[in-house]
Motif scaffolding. Structure first.
Motif, PDB file in Angstrom:
ATOM      1  N   ASP A 292      33.059  14.723  14.213  1.00 45.65           N
ATOM      2  CA  ASP A 292      33.199  16.098  14.751  1.00 45.65           C
ATOM      3  C   ASP A 292      33.961  17.443  13.949  1.00 45.65           C
ATOM      4  OD1 ASP A 292      32.401  17.108  17.615  1.00 45.65           O
ATOM      5  OD2 ASP A 292      33.937  17.161  18.230  1.00 45.65           O
ATOM      6  N   GLU A 293      33.116  18.132  14.058  1.00 44.17           N
ATOM      7  CA  GLU A 293      33.567  20.097  12.964  1.00 44.17           C
ATOM      8  C   GLU A 293      33.576  19.521  11.485  1.00 44.17           C
ATOM      9  OE1 GLU A 293      37.400  21.432  14.834  1.00 44.17           O
ATOM     10  OE2 GLU A 293      36.980  21.427  16.131  1.00 44.17           O
ATOM     11  N   GLY A 294      32.601  18.408  11.793  1.00 43.15           N
ATOM     12  CA  GLY A 294      32.254  18.066  10.088  1.00 43.15           C
ATOM     13  C   GLY A 294      30.768  19.464   9.565  1.00 43.15           C
ATOM     14  N   THR A 295      30.479  18.909   8.290  1.00 42.46           N
ATOM     15  CA  THR A 295      29.266  19.856   7.223  1.00 42.46           C
ATOM     16  C   THR A 295      28.316  18.983   7.479  1.00 42.46           C
ATOM     17  OG1 THR A 295      31.148  20.933   6.995  1.00 42.46           O
ATOM     18  CG2 THR A 295      28.538  21.804   6.221  1.00 42.46           C
ATOM     19  N   VAL A 296      27.450  19.895   7.930  1.00 43.51           N
ATOM     20  CA  VAL A 296      26.280  18.718   6.874  1.00 43.51           C
ATOM     21  C   VAL A 296      25.387  20.320   6.610  1.00 43.51           C
ATOM     22  CG1 VAL A 296      24.129  17.180   7.781  1.00 43.51           C
ATOM     23  CG2 VAL A 296      25.723  18.163   9.507  1.00 43.51           C
ATOM     24  N   TYR A 297      25.016  19.413   5.589  1.00 38.64           N
ATOM     25  CA  TYR A 297      24.481  20.301   4.117  1.00 38.64           C
ATOM     26  C   TYR A 297      22.206  20.092   4.468  1.00 38.64           C
ATOM     27  CZ  TYR A 297      22.739  22.344  -0.307  1.00 38.64           C
ATOM     28  OH  TYR A 297      22.145  23.437  -1.662  1.00 38.64           O
ATOM     29  N   PHE A 298      21.781  20.321   4.671  1.00 37.51           N
ATOM     30  CA  PHE A 298      20.499  20.001   4.580  1.00 37.51           C
ATOM     31  C   PHE A 298      19.539  20.736   3.318  1.00 37.51           C
ATOM     32  CE2 PHE A 298      20.853  19.460   9.748  1.00 37.51           C
ATOM     33  CZ  PHE A 298      20.324  18.244   9.744  1.00 37.51           C
ATOM     34  N   PHE A 299      19.905  19.883   2.530  1.00 37.24           N
ATOM     35  CA  PHE A 299      19.124  20.244   1.489  1.00 37.24           C
ATOM     36  C   PHE A 299      17.604  20.610   1.057  1.00 37.24           C
ATOM     37  CE2 PHE A 299      17.772  20.185  -3.670  1.00 37.24           C
ATOM     38  CZ  PHE A 299      18.560  21.277  -4.370  1.00 37.24           C
ATOM     39  N   SER A 300      17.645  19.155   2.089  1.00 34.82           N
ATOM     40  CA  SER A 300      16.068  18.700   2.197  1.00 34.82           C
ATOM     41  C   SER A 300      14.627  20.164   2.502  1.00 34.82           C
ATOM     42  CB  SER A 300      15.914  17.973   2.835  1.00 34.82           C
ATOM     43  OG  SER A 300      14.399  17.272   3.625  1.00 34.82           O
ATOM     44  N   MET A 301      13.576  20.188   2.050  1.00 33.33           N
ATOM     45  CA  MET A 301      12.865  20.981   1.829  1.00 33.33           C
ATOM     46  C   MET A 301      12.271  20.703   3.818  1.00 33.33           C
ATOM     47  SD  MET A 301      12.721  23.854   0.843  1.00 33.33           S
ATOM     48  CE  MET A 301      13.760  24.676  -0.542  1.00 33.33           C
ATOM     49  N   ALA A 302      11.795  18.846   4.270  1.00 34.36           N
ATOM     50  CA  ALA A 302      11.461  18.588   5.422  1.00 34.36           C
ATOM     51  C   ALA A 302      12.451  18.915   6.089  1.00 34.36           C
ATOM     52  CB  ALA A 302      10.966  17.181   5.137  1.00 34.36           C
ATOM     53  N   THR A 303      13.304  19.175   6.483  1.00 33.78           N
ATOM     54  CA  THR A 303      14.157  20.166   7.270  1.00 33.78           C
ATOM     55  C   THR A 303      13.707  20.683   8.868  1.00 33.78           C
ATOM     56  OG1 THR A 303      16.045  19.954   5.753  1.00 33.78           O
ATOM     57  CG2 THR A 303      16.610  20.833   8.297  1.00 33.78           C
ATOM     58  N   SER A 304      13.930  19.578   9.757  1.00 30.14           N
ATOM     59  CA  SER A 304      13.207  21.251  10.826  1.00 30.14           C
ATOM     60  C   SER A 304      14.806  22.153  11.421  1.00 30.14           C
ATOM     61  CB  SER A 304      12.601  20.070  11.967  1.00 30.14           C
ATOM     62  OG  SER A 304      12.516  20.788  12.741  1.00 30.14           O
ATOM     63  N   PHE A 305      14.091  23.019  11.302  1.00 34.80           N
ATOM     64  CA  PHE A 305      15.270  23.651  12.324  1.00 34.80           C
ATOM     65  C   PHE A 305      16.022  23.506  13.505  1.00 34.80           C
ATOM     66  CE2 PHE A 305      16.786  27.487  14.399  1.00 34.80           C
ATOM     67  CZ  PHE A 305      18.196  28.072  13.874  1.00 34.80           C
ATOM     68  N   THR A 306      14.766  22.844  14.110  1.00 32.81           N
ATOM     69  CA  THR A 306      14.612  23.608  15.412  1.00 32.81           C
ATOM     70  C   THR A 306      14.923  21.891  16.377  1.00 32.81           C
ATOM     71  OG1 THR A 306      12.582  24.303  15.262  1.00 32.81           O
ATOM     72  CG2 THR A 306      13.085  23.505  17.884  1.00 32.81           C
ATOM     73  N   ALA A 307      15.035  20.493  15.474  1.00 37.23           N
ATOM     74  CA  ALA A 307      15.056  19.636  14.805  1.00 37.23           C
ATOM     75  C   ALA A 307      16.499  19.456  14.819  1.00 37.23           C
ATOM     76  CB  ALA A 307      14.810  18.401  14.433  1.00 37.23           C
ATOM     77  N   LYS A 317      27.669  17.342  19.231  1.00 42.15           N
ATOM     78  CA  LYS A 317      27.767  17.292  18.325  1.00 42.15           C
ATOM     79  C   LYS A 317      28.158  18.794  18.026  1.00 42.15           C
ATOM     80  CE  LYS A 317      28.433  13.332  16.009  1.00 42.15           C
ATOM     81  NZ  LYS A 317      29.817  12.767  15.224  1.00 42.15           N
ATOM     82  N   ASP A 318      29.356  18.821  17.143  1.00 46.52           N
ATOM     83  CA  ASP A 318      29.953  20.461  17.000  1.00 46.52           C
ATOM     84  C   ASP A 318      30.360  20.354  15.410  1.00 46.52           C
ATOM     85  OD1 ASP A 318      31.428  22.540  15.950  1.00 46.52           O
ATOM     86  OD2 ASP A 318      32.724  22.644  17.616  1.00 46.52           O
ATOM     87  N   VAL A 319      29.262  20.651  14.622  1.00 49.53           N
ATOM     88  CA  VAL A 319      28.779  20.077  13.131  1.00 49.53           C
ATOM     89  C   VAL A 319      28.469  21.774  12.948  1.00 49.53           C
ATOM     90  CG1 VAL A 319      29.201  18.144  13.534  1.00 49.53           C
ATOM     91  CG2 VAL A 319      26.702  18.913  13.668  1.00 49.53           C
ATOM     92  N   THR A 320      28.968  22.414  12.022  1.00 48.69           N
ATOM     93  CA  THR A 320      28.440  23.361  10.884  1.00 48.69           C
ATOM     94  C   THR A 320      27.186  22.386  10.432  1.00 48.69           C
ATOM     95  OG1 THR A 320      30.754  24.433  10.830  1.00 48.69           O
ATOM     96  CG2 THR A 320      29.184  25.026   9.350  1.00 48.69           C
ATOM     97  N   MET A 321      26.239  23.629  10.146  1.00 44.76           N
ATOM     98  CA  MET A 321      24.740  23.419   9.820  1.00 44.76           C
ATOM     99  C   MET A 321      24.636  24.265   8.746  1.00 44.76           C
ATOM    100  SD  MET A 321      22.516  21.089  12.498  1.00 44.76           S
ATOM    101  CE  MET A 321      22.734  21.419  13.669  1.00 44.76           C
ATOM    102  N   ILE A 322      24.363  23.750   7.485  1.00 40.01           N
ATOM    103  CA  ILE A 322      23.938  24.827   6.277  1.00 40.01           C
ATOM    104  C   ILE A 322      22.363  24.490   5.483  1.00 40.01           C
ATOM    105  CG2 ILE A 322      24.424  25.560   4.295  1.00 40.01           C
ATOM    106  CD1 ILE A 322      27.164  24.072   4.841  1.00 40.01           C
ATOM    107  N   VAL A 323      21.928  25.404   6.001  1.00 36.32           N
ATOM    108  CA  VAL A 323      20.980  25.597   5.369  1.00 36.32           C
ATOM    109  C   VAL A 323      20.411  25.712   3.505  1.00 36.32           C
ATOM    110  CG1 VAL A 323      18.509  26.798   4.976  1.00 36.32           C
ATOM    111  CG2 VAL A 323      19.729  27.149   7.113  1.00 36.32           C
ATOM    112  N   GLY A 324      19.730  24.448   3.273  1.00 36.47           N
ATOM    113  CA  GLY A 324      20.050  24.626   2.024  1.00 36.47           C
ATOM    114  C   GLY A 324      19.356  25.488   0.954  1.00 36.47           C
ATOM    115  N   ASN A 325      20.077  26.831   0.837  1.00 40.63           N
ATOM    116  CA  ASN A 325      20.146  27.558  -0.182  1.00 40.63           C
ATOM    117  C   ASN A 325      20.032  26.803  -1.536  1.00 40.63           C
ATOM    118  OD1 ASN A 325      19.987  29.923  -2.311  1.00 40.63           O
ATOM    119  ND2 ASN A 325      21.239  30.474  -0.609  1.00 40.63           N
ATOM    120  N   GLY A 326      18.432  27.543  -1.961  1.00 40.44           N
ATOM    121  CA  GLY A 326      18.493  26.776  -3.375  1.00 40.44           C
ATOM    122  C   GLY A 326      19.117  26.799  -5.047  1.00 40.44           C
TER     123      GLY A 326
END
Ligand code: NAP
Length: 357
Positions: A292-307, A317-326
């Motif tokens: 809880d309150e951790g961070t997910v870094y979605f580097f994968s290009m197969a990530t769905s924002f909606t999902a 889950k109160d988590v920070t989600m980061i879009v994988g800026n290349g």
């Protein structure tokens, strides 16, 4: 009403909007089609291209569509570039990058004096926004996702690129530079003593991310990787060199399998989860591995924002989600140095992704 100006009539724009053919008003990345005429305009760099490194999520999708046949993959890529003026996979929305040589330098470029015609460079902006002209596709390497071509590409004034290092094999540098954002972001996000979980740990970005994470968290922290198979050379190296403390063998799309492994492998859950897979459907497993309150870094290009967004909400889950800026400042240097500082990792990349004789 005045007709819209043609690309040739438009003023040269640092962001490359003068190359957008459709739809009107789009930037090159979001455009459907670009003008790929292989002539440098005043603020552009024209490069002769010999290798495309297709983004893993994109290549995996194309290869599945073409039953893994190299000729069919080549025809598929050709059709995309003919239709869009760029290698922008319409299904995954992702691209990759290229290696080539500087062929012509626009007269108005601010960096004109520092550029050398014929110098070998790798683009650090996505093929999804890079005007690309293909004369010929020479070979498709299904194992490395590399495509040998004869062609030309255009970099805008805003388009970053790297001069290829003299001390690292060009094909290895290409593989690493494509995913340079991952180790650079992990270096920023991970902190001493933390637990980091890398999903897709034995791929290119995953291995670089694990190595950086282990250095950052130190001996008081833990790095746990999730891989579909721990018998691969990459997985064995991760354990042998201590880039991970532990591997979980699971298909990350199988959320219940990952959930079952968590109590033993990640009892306090991860402060940071880094998703480096090349397939869809792994968002929820990533979220469930995060404290809880951790961070997910979605580097994968197969990530769905909606999902990801609805999945986190759905499991409370109160988590920070980061879009994988290349892109991250200095990311190319960080990624290449990650290899230089770790000879076993460099040897692995040389063997797996280096030039084939
Ligand atoms: N954000 C950005 O700017 C950026 C830039 C470049 C690439 N990317 C994306 O980053 C991702 C990784 O790229 P890469 O070049 O590192 O790819 P890669 O070398 O092909 O690695 C992908 C890894 O994911 C693993 N994997 C696949 N399916 C899995 C599953 N169901 N469960 C667990 N692991 C699984 C693969 O294992 P196997 O080999 O055993 O299948 C492989 O180790 C891709 O989605 C790519 O498109 C993002």
């Amino acid at each position: 009403m005045q007709p819209a100006p043609s690309p040739a009539q438009r003023a040269d724009c640092a962001l490359g909007t003068h190359r957008v053919l459709e739809p009107a008003g789009a930037l090159p990345q979001s455009a459907w089609r670009l003008d790929n005429t292989p002539v440098a305009r005043s603020n552009e760099l024209l490069c002769s291209v010999d290798v495309l490194n297709i983004d893993s999520a994109s290549f995996t999708q194309i290869a599945a569509h073409c039953s893994g046949e190299a000729d069919a993959i080549a025809a598929h890529i050709r059709a995309t570039v003919d239709a869009r003026g760029k290698q922008h996979n319409p299904v995954t929305g992702s691209g990759g990058m290229f290696v080539g040589r500087i062929a012509a330098i626009g007269a108005a470029r601010a960096d004109r004096e520092t550029l050398v015609p014929g110098e070998r460079i790798a683009s650090l902006v996505s093929l999804t926004l890079t005007p690309l002209w293909l004369d010929e596709i020479l070979a498709v390497d299904v194992a490395t996702h590399r495509v040998r071509v004869r062609g030309s590409a255009v970099l805008f004034a805003s388009g970053i690129f790297a001069k290829l290092p003299a001390d690292i094999d060009t094909d290895v540098a290409l593989s690493v530079l494509d995913v340079a954002g991952a180790p650079a972001q992990v270096r920023r996000l991970a902190a001493p003593g933390q637990t980091v979980c890398v999903i897709g740990a034995d791929g290119k970005s995953g291995m670089l991310a694990c190595a950086q994470a282990k250095t950052r968290v130190g001996s008081a922290g833990r790095v746990v990787g999730i891989v579909p198979d721990d018998a691969t050379a990459g997985a064995r190296l991760l354990l042998a060199q201590g880039y991970v403390d532990r591997l979980i063998v699971a298909d990350a799309r199988d959320t219940l399998a990952v959930l079952a492994a968590i109590p033993d492998a990640l009892p306090a859950l991860a402060d940071l989860v880094v998703n480096c897979v090349n397939v869809g459907g792994t968002e929820l497993a990533s979220i469930l591995c995060t404290r809880d309150e951790g961070t997910v870094y979605f580097f994968s290009m197969a990530t769905s924002f909606t999902a990801a967004a609805l999945g986190a909400e759905g499991v409370g889950k109160d988590v920070t989600m980061i879009v994988g800026n290349g892109y991250a400042k200095g990311h190319a240097d960080v990624a290449l140095q990650t290899l230089r500082d770790r000879p076993p990792l460099l040897a692995y990349f040389n063997a797996r992704y280096g030039a084939r004789t």
